[in-house]
Design a protein around this motif. Structure first.
Motif, PDB file in Angstrom:
ATOM      1  N   HIS A 261       0.842  -1.195   0.000  1.00 41.15           N
ATOM      2  CA  HIS A 261       0.000   0.000   0.000  1.00 41.15           C
ATOM      3  C   HIS A 261       0.879   1.247   0.000  1.00 41.15           C
ATOM      4  O   HIS A 261       1.975   1.252   0.566  1.00 41.15           O
ATOM      5  CB  HIS A 261      -0.885   0.043   1.253  1.00 41.15           C
ATOM      6  N   LEU A 262       0.358   2.292  -0.617  1.00 36.09           N
ATOM      7  CA  LEU A 262       1.083   3.562  -0.702  1.00 36.09           C
ATOM      8  C   LEU A 262       0.074   4.705  -0.685  1.00 36.09           C
ATOM      9  O   LEU A 262      -1.000   4.593  -1.302  1.00 36.09           O
ATOM     10  CB  LEU A 262       1.897   3.592  -2.005  1.00 36.09           C
ATOM     11  N   ASP A 263       0.386   5.771   0.034  1.00 34.99           N
ATOM     12  CA  ASP A 263      -0.436   6.985   0.024  1.00 34.99           C
ATOM     13  C   ASP A 263      -1.873   6.715   0.473  1.00 34.99           C
ATOM     14  O   ASP A 263      -2.835   6.907  -0.266  1.00 34.99           O
ATOM     15  CB  ASP A 263      -0.429   7.614  -1.378  1.00 34.99           C
ATOM     16  N   GLU A 264      -2.021   6.264   1.734  1.00 41.34           N
ATOM     17  CA  GLU A 264      -3.320   6.007   2.358  1.00 41.34           C
ATOM     18  C   GLU A 264      -4.179   5.034   1.552  1.00 41.34           C
ATOM     19  O   GLU A 264      -5.407   5.105   1.550  1.00 41.34           O
ATOM     20  CB  GLU A 264      -4.083   7.321   2.587  1.00 41.34           C
ATOM     21  N   GLY A 265      -3.521   4.115   0.847  1.00 43.62           N
ATOM     22  CA  GLY A 265      -4.243   3.108   0.089  1.00 43.62           C
ATOM     23  C   GLY A 265      -4.693   3.541  -1.286  1.00 43.62           C
ATOM     24  O   GLY A 265      -5.325   2.757  -2.013  1.00 43.62           O
ATOM     25  N   TYR A 266      -4.373   4.781  -1.676  1.00 46.03           N
ATOM     26  CA  TYR A 266      -4.766   5.240  -3.009  1.00 46.03           C
ATOM     27  C   TYR A 266      -3.962   4.544  -4.102  1.00 46.03           C
ATOM     28  O   TYR A 266      -4.358   4.555  -5.270  1.00 46.03           O
ATOM     29  CB  TYR A 266      -4.631   6.756  -3.122  1.00 46.03           C
ATOM     30  N   TYR A 267      -2.824   3.955  -3.739  1.00 44.71           N
ATOM     31  CA  TYR A 267      -2.057   3.117  -4.661  1.00 44.71           C
ATOM     32  C   TYR A 267      -1.809   1.775  -3.973  1.00 44.71           C
ATOM     33  O   TYR A 267      -1.606   1.722  -2.755  1.00 44.71           O
ATOM     34  CB  TYR A 267      -0.716   3.762  -5.029  1.00 44.71           C
ATOM     35  N   TYR A 268      -1.817   0.716  -4.764  1.00 49.20           N
ATOM     36  CA  TYR A 268      -1.648  -0.625  -4.203  1.00 49.20           C
ATOM     37  C   TYR A 268      -1.050  -1.515  -5.276  1.00 49.20           C
ATOM     38  O   TYR A 268      -1.331  -1.367  -6.472  1.00 49.20           O
ATOM     39  CB  TYR A 268      -3.003  -1.182  -3.743  1.00 49.20           C
ATOM     40  N   PHE A 269      -0.185  -2.426  -4.868  1.00 46.42           N
ATOM     41  CA  PHE A 269       0.411  -3.343  -5.831  1.00 46.42           C
ATOM     42  C   PHE A 269       0.742  -4.671  -5.165  1.00 46.42           C
ATOM     43  O   PHE A 269       0.782  -4.781  -3.939  1.00 46.42           O
ATOM     44  CB  PHE A 269       1.654  -2.721  -6.499  1.00 46.42           C
ATOM     45  N   ARG A 270       0.983  -5.675  -6.010  1.00 48.20           N
ATOM     46  CA  ARG A 270       1.271  -7.025  -5.536  1.00 48.20           C
ATOM     47  C   ARG A 270       1.979  -7.801  -6.632  1.00 48.20           C
ATOM     48  O   ARG A 270       1.988  -7.397  -7.795  1.00 48.20           O
ATOM     49  CB  ARG A 270      -0.020  -7.754  -5.175  1.00 48.20           C
ATOM     50  N   ASN A 271       2.558  -8.941  -6.255  1.00 45.09           N
ATOM     51  CA  ASN A 271       3.083  -9.874  -7.240  1.00 45.09           C
ATOM     52  C   ASN A 271       2.003 -10.861  -7.634  1.00 45.09           C
ATOM     53  O   ASN A 271       1.135 -11.212  -6.826  1.00 45.09           O
ATOM     54  CB  ASN A 271       4.285 -10.622  -6.663  1.00 45.09           C
ATOM     55  N   ILE A 272       2.027 -11.304  -8.887  1.00 43.74           N
ATOM     56  CA  ILE A 272       1.138 -12.361  -9.353  1.00 43.74           C
ATOM     57  C   ILE A 272       1.731 -12.967 -10.629  1.00 43.74           C
ATOM     58  O   ILE A 272       2.005 -12.233 -11.587  1.00 43.74           O
ATOM     59  CB  ILE A 272      -0.312 -11.858  -9.582  1.00 43.74           C
ATOM     60  N   ASP A 273       2.004 -14.254 -10.632  1.00 42.48           N
ATOM     61  CA  ASP A 273       2.540 -14.939 -11.822  1.00 42.48           C
ATOM     62  C   ASP A 273       3.800 -14.255 -12.356  1.00 42.48           C
ATOM     63  O   ASP A 273       3.935 -14.045 -13.570  1.00 42.48           O
ATOM     64  CB  ASP A 273       1.475 -15.003 -12.920  1.00 42.48           C
ATOM     65  N   ASP A 274       4.729 -13.917 -11.468  1.00 43.93           N
ATOM     66  CA  ASP A 274       5.997 -13.250 -11.833  1.00 43.93           C
ATOM     67  C   ASP A 274       5.768 -11.879 -12.462  1.00 43.93           C
ATOM     68  O   ASP A 274       6.617 -11.366 -13.198  1.00 43.93           O
ATOM     69  CB  ASP A 274       6.839 -14.118 -12.780  1.00 43.93           C
ATOM     70  N   ARG A 275       4.659 -11.270 -12.174  1.00 46.50           N
ATOM     71  CA  ARG A 275       4.330  -9.936 -12.672  1.00 46.50           C
ATOM     72  C   ARG A 275       4.064  -9.017 -11.480  1.00 46.50           C
ATOM     73  O   ARG A 275       3.864  -9.480 -10.355  1.00 46.50           O
ATOM     74  CB  ARG A 275       3.059  -9.961 -13.541  1.00 46.50           C
ATOM     75  N   ILE A 276       4.004  -7.724 -11.752  1.00 48.05           N
ATOM     76  CA  ILE A 276       3.519  -6.762 -10.757  1.00 48.05           C
ATOM     77  C   ILE A 276       2.200  -6.192 -11.259  1.00 48.05           C
ATOM     78  O   ILE A 276       2.103  -5.707 -12.395  1.00 48.05           O
ATOM     79  CB  ILE A 276       4.531  -5.619 -10.519  1.00 48.05           C
ATOM     80  N   LEU A 277       1.191  -6.296 -10.412  1.00 45.32           N
ATOM     81  CA  LEU A 277      -0.112  -5.677 -10.653  1.00 45.32           C
ATOM     82  C   LEU A 277      -0.166  -4.412  -9.811  1.00 45.32           C
ATOM     83  O   LEU A 277       0.091  -4.460  -8.610  1.00 45.32           O
ATOM     84  CB  LEU A 277      -1.226  -6.650 -10.275  1.00 45.32           C
ATOM     85  N   LEU A 278      -0.474  -3.294 -10.441  1.00 44.53           N
ATOM     86  CA  LEU A 278      -0.491  -1.994  -9.752  1.00 44.53           C
ATOM     87  C   LEU A 278      -1.773  -1.262 -10.097  1.00 44.53           C
ATOM     88  O   LEU A 278      -2.173  -1.196 -11.271  1.00 44.53           O
ATOM     89  CB  LEU A 278       0.718  -1.160 -10.181  1.00 44.53           C
ATOM     90  N   GLY A 279      -2.415  -0.699  -9.088  1.00 39.86           N
ATOM     91  CA  GLY A 279      -3.643   0.062  -9.321  1.00 39.86           C
ATOM     92  C   GLY A 279      -3.711   1.291  -8.444  1.00 39.86           C
ATOM     93  O   GLY A 279      -2.932   1.468  -7.516  1.00 39.86           O
ATOM     94  N   GLY A 280      -4.687   2.153  -8.774  1.00 41.48           N
ATOM     95  CA  GLY A 280      -4.934   3.329  -7.948  1.00 41.48           C
ATOM     96  C   GLY A 280      -4.872   4.620  -8.737  1.00 41.48           C
ATOM     97  O   GLY A 280      -4.989   4.645  -9.958  1.00 41.48           O
ATOM     98  N   GLY A 281      -4.674   5.707  -7.990  1.00 48.08           N
ATOM     99  CA  GLY A 281      -4.500   7.015  -8.599  1.00 48.08           C
ATOM    100  C   GLY A 281      -5.764   7.833  -8.760  1.00 48.08           C
ATOM    101  O   GLY A 281      -5.719   8.926  -9.335  1.00 48.08           O
ATOM    102  N   ARG A 282      -6.902   7.372  -8.244  1.00 49.70           N
ATOM    103  CA  ARG A 282      -8.121   8.152  -8.434  1.00 49.70           C
ATOM    104  C   ARG A 282      -8.075   9.476  -7.671  1.00 49.70           C
ATOM    105  O   ARG A 282      -8.803  10.412  -7.994  1.00 49.70           O
ATOM    106  CB  ARG A 282      -9.359   7.341  -8.063  1.00 49.70           C
ATOM    107  N   ASN A 283      -7.174   9.559  -6.671  1.00 54.83           N
ATOM    108  CA  ASN A 283      -7.021  10.811  -5.926  1.00 54.83           C
ATOM    109  C   ASN A 283      -6.381  11.913  -6.772  1.00 54.83           C
ATOM    110  O   ASN A 283      -6.377  13.077  -6.371  1.00 54.83           O
ATOM    111  CB  ASN A 283      -6.191  10.580  -4.663  1.00 54.83           C
ATOM    112  N   LEU A 284      -5.841  11.560  -7.940  1.00 62.07           N
ATOM    113  CA  LEU A 284      -5.287  12.588  -8.835  1.00 62.07           C
ATOM    114  C   LEU A 284      -6.385  13.419  -9.473  1.00 62.07           C
ATOM    115  O   LEU A 284      -6.149  14.556  -9.875  1.00 62.07           O
ATOM    116  CB  LEU A 284      -4.448  11.922  -9.936  1.00 62.07           C
ATOM    117  N   ASP A 285      -7.587  12.820  -9.591  1.00 58.92           N
ATOM    118  CA  ASP A 285      -8.697  13.514 -10.256  1.00 58.92           C
ATOM    119  C   ASP A 285     -10.005  12.869  -9.827  1.00 58.92           C
ATOM    120  O   ASP A 285     -10.626  12.119 -10.580  1.00 58.92           O
ATOM    121  CB  ASP A 285      -8.508  13.424 -11.783  1.00 58.92           C
ATOM    122  N   PHE A 286     -10.429  13.175  -8.596  1.00 56.42           N
ATOM    123  CA  PHE A 286     -11.630  12.539  -8.048  1.00 56.42           C
ATOM    124  C   PHE A 286     -12.846  12.737  -8.944  1.00 56.42           C
ATOM    125  O   PHE A 286     -13.644  11.831  -9.152  1.00 56.42           O
ATOM    126  CB  PHE A 286     -11.933  13.087  -6.650  1.00 56.42           C
TER     127      PHE A 286
END
Length: 370
Positions: A261-286
């Protein structure tokens, strides 16, 4: 609809319970109704080819809130409310695991971590200061300290050298989870119709008339499990929140395991199948992200790629394989809405971005309202 006698008889006649939405909440609602009413006729209507919203589009975090999220929640919710929220999320996760089994959902208890950028020292120090208090109020629930500091061992860049670790967090395979739930529903003789949009309904006191375009049928009870699409049901108490996500191509020798988790949960990432899944950023433009429209924006995608290059994967070569988005249900309060709307109509919505954690519980509570 050009329906035959057989289609009308088998799918749309003598319906006891109609559930709108085949996501986590809708399927758990149907399964709990089956437990309560073994001989009932249960129909699920889903407007998408697959469950729309966030159930098949989320990041697969079995989490209940990072420390900065919890600290932030305490600003707008009472201590009792926050503890209750976390307790319900934890309870929901255990219900999900019990129903489906850890193997079916690919449950991996790698733990969760929160990162703090170097320029965000004030937030890091504030969370450190609050850490003993948060652990104290959560100890009755977890019987141990939830949060502790750890040295960064993943090779992240531009962050504080200490991460805040949570051993109770895990990751799941979202696709496996939803397939398992759908299989359970079918095995319990629950009817599921996809690409069906409820355009109107009318509670007639002893039954509900439901419109699917220009086709109408009746059901004894109607239950909405539409989360981010429930604005009109709740007089504005639920607002849609789009979450944009990307995933990399497989990365050789990737040494990152866990949920992050990063920035109060507004960004989040994890490993999956030797990849990185990354999501978030809605706080840039609510304003733009408070939408029921799927899609990506340049401002959010550029930020996600920047975080990958500069913070998460500074020592790796990577390529983006795929991008998508999901629709969550948010509101002024993080407390979900489980309520009776009229004599025979109910809803379980506003999961606050915690559908994996709380969806099982909300579905069960919605079924118990009937």
């Amino acid at each position: 609809m050009n329906l035959s006698y057989w289609e009308l008889k088998n799918w749309f006649t003598n319906v006891d319970y109609t559930i709108v939405g085949s996501g986590i909440v809708g399927l758990h609602t149907a399964l709990h109704l089956r437990e309560r009413f073994p001989d009932s006729k249960i129909l699920i209507l889903e407007k998408g080819m697959l469950p729309q919203g966030a159930s098949t589009k989320n990041a697969g975090f079995a989490c209940f809130g990072s420390i900065s999220e919890i600290v932030d929640d305490l600003k707008s919710h009472s201590e009792e409310e926050v503890i209750n929220l976390i307790s319900n999320r934890w309870k929901g996760l255990q219900m999900l695991r019990k129903r489906l089994g850890d193997n079916a959902i690919d449950f991996k208890p790698y733990g969760g971590y929160e990162l703090f950028l170097k320029e965000d020292d004030s937030s890091f120090n504030h969370c450190l200061k609050k850490l003993p208090f948060i652990n104290e109020i959560l100890k009755p629930l977890f019987k141990a300290d939830v949060f502790a500091t750890q040295i960064d061992r993943f090779g992240f860049a531009g962050i504080n050298e200490y991460l805040i670790f949570n051993p109770f967090e895990a990751q799941i395979d979202t696709g496996n989870m939803m397939q398992a739930l759908l299989k359970n529903a079918v095995s319990e003789n629950i009817l599921i119709l996809n690409q069906q949009t409820v355009t109107a309904y009318s509670d007639k006191e002893n039954e509900v008339e439901v419109a699917l375009g220009d086709f109408n049928f009746t059901t004894k009870k109607l239950l909405f499990a539409t989360n981010g699409f429930a604005d009109s049901l709740t007089n504005g108490d639920v607002k849609p929140a789009r979450a944009q996500v990307l995933i990399t191509q497989p990365i050789k020798n990737l040494d990152i395991k866990g949920t992050f988790h990063l920035d109060e949960g507004y960004y989040y990432f994890r490993n999956i199948d030797d990849r990185i899944l990354l999501g978030g950023g809605r706080n840039l433009d609510f304003e733009t992200e408070n939408t029921t429209e799927f899609g990506q924006t340049v401002v959010v995608q550029n930020k996600l790629e920047q975080l990958l290059k500069e913070v998460i994967l500074p020592n790796y070569d990577f390529q983006i394989a795929h991008r998508w988005s999901g629709i969550m249900g948010m509101g002024n309060s993080k407390n979900p809405i489980v309520s009776q709307l009229s004599s025979n109509v109910y809803c379980g919505v506003r999961l606050g971005g915690m559908g994996v954690a709380i969806g099982s519980l909300i579905g069960t509570e919605l079924a118990e309202l009937v």
